[in-house]
Design a protein around this motif. Structure first.
Motif: not given
Lengths: 419, 278
Positions: A35-36, A39, A43, A48, B85, B89-90, B92-93, B95, B112, B149, B152, B154, B156-157
């Motif tokens: 899942l991670i 992303l 990134m 990076f 996007l 992605l955010g 899923l990550a 979770l 991240l 990017i 993301v 926001f 995630l948080i």
């Protein structure tokens, strides 16, 4: 299977259960990874790696070696005591002649001139003259080059050239700290009249600290008011705060320009009231920068403060009162210490953001109010010197990261959400 | 915080004095915005009071000029796709991070979230240099990835926050009652974390709509977004059309705020047991 169960002894099926648990745990981790991964991949590829490349660019010198490959090889062995030997002179002549034919000589000239002023003219003059020389017939390139320009007979220029043909260079980073090499390859401070970057770094820290202080000064009473007001009043003021917070940074910056300009509302009022007889310079100077940046960053101070103050029990201050503390004493030694987590989070958030500010100072500040970010953009757009831009970027990154590493532990960043 | 009847004079002065101070501070907050809104309706070209008359012509200019129209279109395109996007992605990550404990989890989360903390000019310069290698400067795709990017963190948080108040036993209950993992996700997880996803998406979109530093570096003249167009306008020649644009953006901010407030209320209801009592 039966044997292992027997071996486990006390709990029949225990081993099996353990294994199944471990497998379930592993599967969970794999799921989490899957899942991670999308992303993280994005990134790494688009954030990076680019940042790493940018940082590398501040010390990268490979372009010079590409343009002058023979010289790079030959000069590496020079001991730096006397003038280099014929081999090196010949390599320089061949490389410069070829670089001129390929129209890349200006790159070399500019790069070396950054290290030592005057090198650009030396290189382009030599390239021009060499165009008419047949190097095959030339018996001594050393004499030839020195006859073209006598500087080729002076050691300092060779020191710079040798330094300039290494794989990596520190000149941009040194320059970003107002340092440079002298003719003996020692690192020295640049003369005072050429020093600029340390004062820009100091100015960036100064403006950020001042804005953080102003935000705390104005933000504390705002948050206290929000935390103690009646719900109906609080809602109205919260809406004002959030509306300002959600309004585009550019709109807020623009509105301060309009408000503070010579014919703006503030000056019109001061003139009308007879307080001043000509408009005060309120914008396109440091004052304008302080006002606009404080306004833009204020919510980042108020919101964490408010969320801390909201849950401070009133009974503590009351207890202090009943034990005989004066209102001031109760406030200062009982209430304020409880708000420190909020002050810390808000101050760190404001300070770190202020360090990287570019747009607001660029629009409401004067030439002496620009911060590091402005000069990063300046070197990209005006000078097309990506290495210098990267070196300043590295300085800014170190400033920001060190603030975060020093104080970030005490302040949970994920809690710094806005709103 | 009502004043008790036995309050001393000092307490009264402090009580009212503090309210006046707080009022002044809120005036400071809203003052510049309040100043420019009426000026956008000025019928003359001047950017100061008194108004020469009231008219909508600057709004007309804003909505019909080719430059501003293109800027709005670009902002919409970049904002829409970068939000999608970032949100997908955010979420899923988030979770994934919530699902298991593993070494380096805090570090991963910090990495991240770092685009929120690293100065924009560093992001902008890095992407500009990187895009130069792949001809991605002056393209929509380059701009969309950059803004995704930035959005993301926001997502995630906000999604992590809703996940923390989400009871994982609900997943087990669903599974034990025979729901497939897909069904559990759609019928149990999604409805519970939807407000978090929505507010994360709002933040991501607002970030894209407000972002100008990265645009300054990586976008060409054909990909100017709304704030980029405003930046150019403020730099070159302040015109009332810019004020009209500003008013439109203030309205957008108000809509965002109202929407987020709605989501927050829903969130708060869902998360009520977790709310600190004070």
């Amino acid at each position: 299977m039966a044997e292992t169960t027997m071996a486990a002894g006390a709990a029949p099926g225990g081993e099996d259960l353990k294994r199944r648990l471990a497998r379930a745990e592993r599967r969970k981790k794999l799921q989490a990874g899957a899942l991670i991964m999308p992303l993280l991949a994005l990134m790494i590829a688009f954030y990076f790696v680019p940042i790493a490349l940018m940082l590398y660019r501040s010390v990268d010198n490979s372009q010079m070696r590409e343009v002058m490959p023979r010289t790079a090889r030959a000069i590496a062995q020079w001991d730096g005591k006397d003038l280099p030997d014929e081999k090196v002179y010949r390599a320089v002549a061949l490389d410069l002649k070829e670089a001129r034919e390929k129209h890349v000589i200006a790159k070399v000239a500019r790069r070396l001139n950054f290290d030592k002023a005057g090198f650009a003219s030396l290189i382009s003059r030599t390239g021009r003259k060499l165009a008419r020389v047949d190097l095959e017939k030339c018996t001594s390139c050393k004499e030839k080059l020195i006859s073209i320009d006598k500087r080729w007979g002076e050691k300092p220029w060779w020191t710079v050239l040798q330094r300039g043909l290494k794989d990596y260079t520190l000149i941009y980073l040194l320059s970003a700290l107002d340092l440079r090499y002298d003719d003996e390859n020692h690192i020295v401070r640049v003369p005072e009249e050429e020093a600029i970057y340390l004062s820009i770094i100091a100015r960036t820290i100064h403006i950020s600290a001042a804005v953080t202080f102003l935000c705390l000064l104005l933000g504390f009473p705002i948050a206290y008011f929000l935390a103690t007001a009646k719900p109906a009043v609080r809602n109205v003021f919260m809406i004002v705060l959030l509306l300002v917070f959600w309004t585009s940074l550019l709109v807020r910056t623009l509105s301060w320009i309009v408000t503070l300009q010579d014919s703006g509302v503030v000056n019109s009022f001061l003139l009308w009231a007879g307080i001043v007889d000509k408009p005060l310079p309120l914008v396109f100077n440091r004052f304008g920068v302080y006002v606009a940046m404080t306004h833009v960053l204020l919510p980042f101070m108020v919101l964490p403060l408010y969320s801390v103050m909201r849950v401070i029990p009133k009974s503590y201050v009351r207890a202090a009162h009943s034990l005989g503390a004066t209102p001031w004493k109760a406030f200062w030694s009982v209430y304020v210490p409880q708000t420190l987590p909020g002050i810390g989070a808000g101050a760190l958030m404001v300070f770190i953001q202020a360090l990287g500010y570019y747009i607001t100072p660029a629009l409401v500040g004067g030439p002496r109010d620009q911060m590091i970010s402005y000069f990063v953009a300046f070197f990209v757009n005006e000078r097309v010197n990506w290495s210098m831009a990267s070196a300043l970027g590295l300085v800014l990154l170190i400033l920001t990261a060190s603030m975060y590493l020093l104080f970030g532990r005490k302040v949970n960043i994920a809690n710094m959400k806005m709103g | 915080m009502a004043l008790p009847p036995h309050a001393t004079i000092g307490q009264r002065v402090w009580h009212y004095g503090f309210r006046v101070l707080a009022g002044l501070l809120f005036v400071f907050l809203i003052f510049p915005l309040a100043t420019i809104v009426p000026l956008a309706f000025n019928s003359g070209e001047l950017l100061h009071y008194p108004l020469q008359g009231v008219s909508l012509k600057w709004f007309h200019e804003f909505f019909t000029s080719e430059e501003w129209w293109r800027a709005m279109k670009n902002s919409a395109i970049v904002g829409f796709f970068s939000t999608i996007l970032a949100t997908v992605l955010g979420t899923l990550a988030a979770l994934g991070i919530n699902r298991a404990d593993f070494p380096g989890k805090q570090l991963l989360l910090a990495l991240l979230i770092s685009p929120m903390m690293i100065p924009l000019v560093i992001t902008a310069l890095s992407l500009y240099l990187f895009y130069a290698l792949f001809d991605l400067n002056d393209t929509y795709i380059g701009l969309i990835i950059a803004h995704a990017i930035l959005g993301v963190p926001f997502v995630l948080i906000t999604v992590s926050a809703t996940l923390q108040s989400f009871d994982p036993n609900l997943i087990r209950a669903g599974a034990s009652l025979g729901a497939s993992p897909a069904k559990v996700f759609l019928d149990i997880i999604m409805p519970n974390i939807a407000p978090g996803i929505a507010s994360g998406a709002m933040f991501a979109f607002a970030t894209s709509l407000d972002e100008v530093v990265v645009v300054l570096f990586v976008a060409g003249p054909d990909h100017r977004t709304l704030p980029r167009q405003m930046f150019a306008g403020i730099r070159e020649q302040l015109s009332p059309t810019i004020l009209a644009a500003a008013v439109v953006l203030i309205v957008v901010a108000a809509v965002f705020m109202a929407f987020l407030e709605m989501l927050n209320r829903r969130n708060a209801r869902l998360a009520q047991p977790m709310e600190p009592k004070g």
